[in-house]
Each structure stands twice: as structure tokens, then as C-alpha cells.
Design an enzyme around this catalytic site. Structure first.
Site, PDB file in Angstrom:
ATOM      1  CG  HIS A  93     -27.813 -74.577  -9.026  1.00  0.00           C
ATOM      2  ND1 HIS A  93     -28.551 -74.865  -7.891  1.00  0.00           N
ATOM      3  CD2 HIS A  93     -26.513 -74.762  -8.687  1.00  0.00           C
ATOM      4  CE1 HIS A  93     -27.730 -75.220  -6.923  1.00  0.00           C
ATOM      5  NE2 HIS A  93     -26.490 -75.167  -7.374  1.00  0.00           N
TER       6      HIS A  93
ATOM      7  N   GLY B 214     -39.159 -64.639  -6.640  1.00  0.00           N
ATOM      8  CA  GLY B 214     -39.565 -64.497  -8.045  1.00  0.00           C
ATOM      9  C   GLY B 214     -38.885 -63.373  -8.813  1.00  0.00           C
ATOM     10  CB  SER B 215     -35.790 -61.383  -8.413  1.00  0.00           C
ATOM     11  OG  SER B 215     -34.787 -62.362  -8.309  1.00  0.00           O
TER      12      SER B 215
ATOM     13  NE  ARG C  85     -41.586 -80.261  -3.338  1.00  0.00           N
ATOM     14  CZ  ARG C  85     -41.487 -81.015  -2.236  1.00  0.00           C
ATOM     15  NH1 ARG C  85     -41.081 -80.465  -1.106  1.00  0.00           N
ATOM     16  NH2 ARG C  85     -41.783 -82.293  -2.263  1.00  0.00           N
TER      17      ARG C  85
ATOM     18  CG  LEU D  73     -30.514 -81.167  -5.875  1.00  0.00           C
ATOM     19  CD1 LEU D  73     -31.781 -80.346  -6.040  1.00  0.00           C
ATOM     20  CD2 LEU D  73     -30.122 -81.257  -4.406  1.00  0.00           C
TER      21      LEU D  73
END
Ligand code: GRF
Length: 201
Positions: free
Chosen positions: A109, A12-13, A91, A144
Site C-alpha cells: 500500500h 502490474g509494475s 478489491r 481495508l
């Protein structure tokens, strides 16, 4: 107030970077909710530390991707978010989510998409001897890391750079880029042209 929900699975940075940007008014919005699919994600502690509401939707409790997504939609409906940010959310979403929140879900990403969708991007860069690497922020569809690209930030890869060194530099870029892009959403100044951030060092 522009309402943001952040979905996480781990450290969670990037969530922390968004929280700080909201606090410092770099983003004209507020993070109303954090959802984690992983009950032991450290990002949950970060949400707690900042008194941000959080919910856990453990994917292991659902038989299908669609069932999991239906549970997510349920939790999200109450918040009625303007933007859903996937920040290290591990996910793949189905059309249950992507159709319900069309053009409202973005993901960060660690690669210059379409190069290296999926996991292990830094190792791919090292293995292939790539001279550049970077970060992509894109809309989320059912493929994805396959949705339309919103912004990219590029960095040169140094000779003999290690995995950890690359990871640290990529994170540094992410923590600058993600708040910048989310602030544009909040201000309503996102347009259809891909944003290319100057080369990061
Ligand atoms: C980031 O590198 C992000 O690009 C990827 O997962 C990582 C999450 O890091 N999707 P953190 O949980 O925000 O620290």
C-alpha cells in the site's frame, strides 16, 4: 519450491518486480499464477510475456463480494500457494478469502499506514503538506488496509513535489521493498517484528 500467486487489477509494475526477483534468485520461489479481476489489466500482458499462467476472475460477474471470493478460492486451491501477494489489487477481500488463507495474504500500500488507507494517498500527502510519505506491506484482513504491518519504507517529501514525481518515487521504493519482503517469506525469516527500511531518498 515456495509458491507465490500474485493478484492484480492494473499495470502490474510490482508484479514485474517480483517476476524479475524470482528470475534473479533474489526470491527463492516461483510465481505460479497471476489472477486479475480486470480483464484488460496490463499486468496480464506481463504475465504472458514471461509465460506465467494467468486467470481472470471478473468481479463484475458476481453479485456479492463473498461470491467473488469463493471463485477466487476455487482458482487458488489448485495452486496451493505458500503466499498470495496483492500487488495493485483493487478489491477488498471478505473472510471467505482471509480465513481460507490466514496469514498467507499480503498487500502493498502506498502510504505509511495507519495513515491514509484506501485510494488517493499521494494527493492526501500533497494536500496536507506532509513532510514524509512511504510504503507499507501488511497482512490482509477484512478491513481495508487494516491488517498487521510487516514492513514500512519511508521517504521525505520534497517541497513542491508533484503527484507524478511522488508516484514515481513511491513505485521505485515498492519495487525494491516488495521483493525484499517476499524473499523473507520464501526463506522463512519473517518474524513478528515490524521491519523498517532505511529512509529512501
Ligand atoms: C501500487 O502503488 C500499490 O502500492 C498500490 O497500487 C499500485 C499498483 O501499481 N496498491 P502496479 O499495478 O504494481 O504498477
Amino acid at each position: 519450491m515456495f509458491k507465490i500467486v500474485v493478484l492484480i487489477s492494473g499495470n502490474g509494475s510490482n508484479l514485474e518486480a517480483l517476476i524479475n526477483a524470482c528470475k534473479n534468485k533474489i526470491i527463492n520461489g516461483s510465481i505460479d499464477l497471476v489472477i486479475s479481476n480486470n480483464p484488460s489489466a496490463y499486468g496480464i500482458e506481463r504475465a504472458k510475456n514471461h509465460s506465467i499462467d494467468f486467470k481472470i476472475v471478473d468481479n463484475k460477474r458476481f453479485k456479492t463480494r463473498e461470491d467473488f471470493d469463493k471463485a477466487l478460492v476455487e482458482k487458488l486451491k489448485d495452486s496451493n500457494p505458500d503466499l498470495i501477494v496483492l500487488a495493485g489489487f483493487m478489491r477488498i477481500l471478505s473472510s471467505v478469502m482471509t480465513k481460507t488463507f490466514k496469514n498467507k495474504i499480503i498487500n502493498i500500500h502506498p502510504s505509511l499506514l495507519p495513515k491514509y488507507p484506501g485510494l488517493d494517498t499521494h494527493n492526501m500527502v500533497i494536500k496536507n503538506g506532509d513532510l514524509k510519505h512511504g510504503v507499507t506491506i501488511h497482512y490482509v484482513n477484512e478491513v481495508l488496509d487494516g491488517g498487521e504491518i510487516i514492513a514500512q519504507g519511508e521517504m521525505p517529501v520534497n517541497a513542491n513535489e508533484t503527484y507524478e514525481e511522488i508516484k514515481t518515487r513511491i513505485h521505485r521504493i515498492e519495487h525494491v521493498m516488495l521483493p525484499m519482503v517476499v524473499s523473507k517469506f520464501a526463506d522463512g525469516t519473517i518474524n513478528t517484528e515490524k521491519i523498517i527500511y532505511e529512509k529512501f531518498k
